[in-house]
Enzyme design. Structure first.
Site: not given
Length: 430
Positions: A395, A148, A182-183, A119, A207
């Site tokens: 994140h 990510d 995706e998030e 993603h 991932e």
């Protein structure tokens, strides 16, 4: 910066043969191509990270999807940019307009159908890049979203580049799918990912792997949410509380009677995490809301927990209050299967025997949910997660990086997996 020591592996293979131990030499051509692609992959990472692409940043998502589409088109793919907004699965936080999905299709001469997914969206907001641009420090490449999952996009891009350089077309179809939501639980892309997962003989998801322990994943947790809205009636808390309907009291009752629904034996978790009520200290609250986080390890557990909360909510403390409950299945769990276990053993064999490197494999859910779970919903074919680079700090907003010395091993592994699947040398769905 460590170079991929494919010569060392060749020497190790000769020594192992002399000693009578089992050790296969790495494919020299693939190893050489992995070394050649390493600086190009780093440049691709810089390009990707330099475009901000938060899940709700439509301008950024358009720019990065255009860039990714151009790269796969240059590699010879049949490229589509798909707007999934119209048929999205609508949750409380789903935006009206959703970032595009990039699908690239490569037709070969064989029969096997292989799907590679990653993603392009991140959790970061516009402007954060100004303080954290792409940079390299020793063996670490830093950037927002680099682990990510922009590394996943880059790794797939350069695996395809390696396959094209070798003129490898023994697959029937090689499909690359990169989504932009995706998030936020993939509301737009989930249906497409599920359908395509069912149409392919194997799915490799990119991932990132972990820094401390390099391992693939056969299982990830499913994620759901429970939202409670209670409507009461406002009144003066001092002079006429009896004329009101206290939404906070009813909300508290509901939370307390649903506090024991977690089940450690099955890994089901439900925890109330957010609540809000009222407007003023001296006013009986006319409204109150709360939200709970739900995690499951099996798809069937969704039905069980949803049934339980719907049954519990019927028992009210204050009959005059209006109680509304919403249960959202944000992401299914990825469950380990025999097909996935067989394919992951093949990956581990390549890593160990050809590269001399350990590669773990989790068949118990670890970390958050991923798109691999959608790909596995309607297929018996193997679906494996974490073929991406080793990384850390997803994140985190200030410490996200990937390990540069994981680039060549992962390019080697991903390329070998596609080739072996295409030639029927690795276990697949058919």
């Amino acid at each position: 910066m460590n170079r991929f020591p494919h010569r060392k592996f060749l020497l190790a293979a000769v020594c192992a043969a002399f000693l009578g131990t089992a050790f296969a030499a790495p494919d020299a051509k693939i190893a050489a191509l992995a070394a050649k692609e390493k600086p190009a992959l780093l440049e691709t990472l810089k390009e990707l990270v330099s475009i901000e692409s938060g899940s709700r940043d439509l301008d950024g998502l358009e720019k990065i999807s255009d860039l990714i589409a151009a790269k796969f088109k240059a590699l010879g793919g049949e490229v589509e940019l798909i707007d999934p907004s119209a048929d999205a699965y609508r949750m409380e936080d789903t935006p009206e307009k959703i970032g595009r999905v990039m699908r690239a299709t490569f037709k070969g001469t064989g029969k096997k159908k292989i799907l590679l997914i990653a993603h392009m969206d991140t959790v970061y907001t516009v402007g954060m890049i100004n303080k954290q641009p792409f940079r390299i420090d020793g063996d670490k490449a830093y950037g927002l979203g680099i682990a990510d999952d922009k590394q996943g996009v880059a790794v797939i891009t350069h695996i395809v580049s390696m396959l094209q350089a070798m003129k490898f077309k023994d697959y029937g179809t090689l499909t690359v799918l990169i989504n932009g939501d995706e998030e936020i639980s993939s509301p737009g892309a989930r249906a497409l990912i599920t359908r395509m997962g069912g149409e392919h003989d194997a799915v490799l998801s990119f991932e990132g792997a972990y820094v401390k322990e390099d391992k693939l994943s056969l299982a990830t947790a499913g994620i759901a949410s429970v939202t409670l809205h209670v409507t009461g009636k406002a009144s003066h808390a001092g002079s006429a509380p009896e004329l009101g309907v206290n939404a906070l009291y009813e909300l508290s009752h509901q939370i307390l009677q649903m506090r024991d629904l977690s089940d450690p034996a099955t890994g089901l978790k439900m925890n109330w995490t957010i609540s809000k009520s009222g407007t003023n200290r001296n006013v009986i609250p006319a409204s109150a809301t709360a939200a709970a986080d739900v995690r499951v390890l099996k798809v069937s557990d969704y039905d069980r927990i949803e049934q339980q909360v719907n049954e519990r909510v019927k028992k009210q403390l204050i009959p005059e209050a209006k109680v509304e409950l919403k249960f959202e299945r944000r992401r299914p769990p990825l469950e380990a299967t025999d097909a996935s276990r067989a394919l992951v053993r093949h990956a581990q064999q390549i890593y160990k025997e050809e590269l001399g490197l350990p590669l773990g494999a989790d068949d118990k859910a670890a970390g958050g949910g991923t798109d691999a779970a959608f790909a596995a919903l309607k297929t018996k074919a193997p679906v494996i997660e974490r073929f991406g680079l080793q990384g850390f700090g997803a994140h985190s907003a200030d410490a996200e990086y990937v390990l540069i010395n994981s680039i060549e091993p992962r390019l080697y592994l991903g390329t070998r997996m596609v080739m072996d699947l295409a030639r029927g040398k690795a276990p697949s769905g058919n």
